[in-house]
Design an enzyme around this catalytic site. Structure first.
Site, PDB file in Angstrom:
ATOM      1  N   PHE A 142      -1.037   0.151   1.875  1.00 45.99           N
ATOM      2  CA  PHE A 142      -0.147   1.255   2.218  1.00 45.99           C
ATOM      3  C   PHE A 142      -0.636   2.610   1.711  1.00 45.99           C
ATOM      4  CE2 PHE A 142       3.025  -2.335   2.024  1.00 45.99           C
ATOM      5  CZ  PHE A 142       3.163  -2.438   3.394  1.00 45.99           C
ATOM      6  N   ASP A 143      -1.426   2.594   0.630  1.00 47.80           N
ATOM      7  CA  ASP A 143      -1.810   3.842  -0.009  1.00 47.80           C
ATOM      8  C   ASP A 143      -3.316   4.083   0.049  1.00 47.80           C
ATOM      9  OD1 ASP A 143      -1.077   6.166  -1.462  1.00 47.80           O
ATOM     10  OD2 ASP A 143      -1.692   5.231  -3.340  1.00 47.80           O
TER      11      ASP A 143
ATOM     12  N   CYS B 292      -0.445 -17.237   1.904  1.00 43.91           N
ATOM     13  CA  CYS B 292      -1.209 -17.980   2.917  1.00 43.91           C
ATOM     14  C   CYS B 292      -1.607 -17.070   4.070  1.00 43.91           C
ATOM     15  CB  CYS B 292      -0.390 -19.167   3.420  1.00 43.91           C
ATOM     16  SG  CYS B 292       0.007 -20.362   2.144  1.00 43.91           S
ATOM     17  N   ASP B 293      -2.120 -15.889   3.746  1.00 46.97           N
ATOM     18  CA  ASP B 293      -2.526 -14.915   4.747  1.00 46.97           C
ATOM     19  C   ASP B 293      -3.915 -14.413   4.382  1.00 46.97           C
ATOM     20  OD1 ASP B 293      -2.892 -12.814   6.497  1.00 46.97           O
ATOM     21  OD2 ASP B 293      -0.839 -12.096   6.331  1.00 46.97           O
TER      22      ASP B 293
ATOM     23  N   GLY C 123       0.281  16.075  -4.581  1.00 46.63           N
ATOM     24  CA  GLY C 123      -1.111  15.864  -4.212  1.00 46.63           C
ATOM     25  C   GLY C 123      -2.079  15.939  -5.366  1.00 46.63           C
TER      26      GLY C 123
ATOM     27  N   ARG D  94       2.445  10.820  -7.777  1.00 42.06           N
ATOM     28  CA  ARG D  94       1.328   9.980  -8.194  1.00 42.06           C
ATOM     29  C   ARG D  94       0.765  10.408  -9.552  1.00 42.06           C
ATOM     30  NH1 ARG D  94      -2.171   7.218  -5.029  1.00 42.06           N
ATOM     31  NH2 ARG D  94      -1.551   8.410  -3.192  1.00 42.06           N
TER      32      ARG D  94
END
Length: 404
Positions: free
Chosen positions: A315-316, A341-342, A237, A275
């Site tokens: 996701f993060d 293509c999104d 963390g 991280r």
């Protein structure tokens, strides 16, 4: 002043000497010319720098790098040279460290929920420190009670973190003693407690609260005559600078050090940084592959996006410091979009950049954690390749496709 490649990428444009910035831009362009785009530059010196900083901020704490955010062989090898230990959670992570010669005694396995085959795989490697957080999980260790040394994971919810890991894992503090008593009845060795307050904590108060609570559980367990607990794993963390600055790591850890000093003398102290070590170690380079004016604003379409190296946006819950390699020119609000293509594949919707052209390069900083690890090849756009620099075991740059 003369800056190296990663220093210039991590330095604001207005503090760079014009000539130095042009020199470094040419170096990045040459890397792209050799290795293609999109590209991720992994700097082993940044890994060393982060590990040493945290080691200095937490003296007496054994640091186990959590492979999850960046499970790359060169990161593991670099940290091995630094004397680091490793935090594993899956069979694949076990296999990676085993293939690189990591000593099993320098590993812990901290996934609180495992299949029987996962337990056997870890034990087969030689890692015998594992984690549980509930009765059902504890019972899985009955066949292996003569081999394992368990840690009981305790939950300390923290809504202030980017990712509240205690929502998914950990027992309530008030349930810890009964689980420890059950383990003793089953003849399963529990040597300590663990917790993880969540990812990217912005202040250390939850760490301090959790350490003090663990100290109380240890004292209560001793009063009840339960087997002694001699280990506390404080998880991870530890924060890093993204778009907004965070506390310097020594300042962040000062109250944690004070809290750790209140634990019983001789307590073995562990941590699981992921991280903090990985994020600053990697920089993304993407190429503008098209542009269009939409509602009075330039849209720039890159060959990397949220399905690729910028997957951490989804996701993060993270946004990264981003700039064009051409730092100069009048800046206007624009949109950076990924190649798929999104319509969800948008990196930034209101970023200030000079006008860009096809073939221009975009730099993403602090791109080591939860980026390449969660990237996909959706729409058959290939993931970025990783170029590794500043290894001590191999001074030549090596290019490694993420799918390898």
């Amino acid at each position: 002043m003369q800056l190296n490649l990663l220093e210039v990428i991590h330095t604001p444009a207005d503090s760079l000497d014009h000539q130095d910035s042009l020199i470094e831009a040419e170096r990045i362009k040459r890397l792209v010319a050799i290795h293609g785009s999109p590209l991720l530059i992994l700097d082993c010196n940044a890994v060393r720098r982060q590990y040493r900083a945290l080691q200095q901020a937490l003296p007496g704490v054994q640091l186990h790098y959590a492979l999850k955010p960046l499970p790359h062989a060169d990161v593991v090898t670099t940290l091995m040279e630094e004397g680091a230990c490793f935090d594993l959670a899956t069979n694949g992570e076990v296999d990676l460290v085993a293939s690189l010669g990591v000593a099993p005694t320098n590993t812990i396995h901290t996934h609180p929920i495992k299949r029987d085959s996962d337990i056997r795989h870890a034990l087969g490697f030689g890692c015998n420190t594992l984690v549980f957080d509930n009765q059902d999980e504890l019972l899985k260790f009955v066949p292996y009670r003569d081999q394992v040394k368990l840690l009981l994971r305790v939950s300390f919810r923290s809504l202030a973190t980017k990712v509240d890991l205690s929502k998914k894992f950990g027992c309530r503090p008030e349930d810890a003693l009964s689980l420890l008593a059950q383990a003793a009845e089953l003849g399963i060795c529990v040597t300590g407690l663990s917790f993880h307050v969540g990812s990217q904590a912005l202040d250390p108060s939850k760490h301090v609260e959790a350490i003090r609570a663990c100290g109380e559980i240890i004292r209560q367990a001793a009063e009840l005559g339960l087997p002694s607990l001699n280990t506390v794993d404080i998880g991870g963390g530890f924060p890093v600078d993204y778009v907004e600055p965070v506390l310097p790591i020594d300042t962040f850890c000062a109250p944690i050090r004070a809290a750790l000093a209140t634990l019983p003398a001789g307590t073995r102290l562990l941590a699981e940084p992921g991280r903090f070590i990985a994020a600053p170690a990697m920089t993304a380079v993407a190429t503008v592959m098209g542009k269009a004016q939409r509602e009075g604003k330039w849209w720039y379409y890159l060959d990397d996006g949220v399905y690729g190296s910028y997957s951490g946006i989804l996701f993060d819950h993270t946004h990264y410091p981003i700039d064009s390699l051409n730092f100069f020119g009048e800046r206007q609000p624009c949109v950076l979009a990924g190649p798929t293509c999104d319509s969800i594949d948008v990196i930034e919707e209101n970023i200030l950049l000079p006008e860009l052209h096809n073939g221009d390069l975009i730099i993403g900083r602090m791109m080591g954690a939860y980026t390449s690890a969660t990237a996909t090849e959706f729409n058959f756009f290939r993931k970025a390749s990783i170029v590794v620099i500043n290894q001590t075991h191999n001074q030549d740059c090596a290019v490694v496709p993420l799918s390898a």
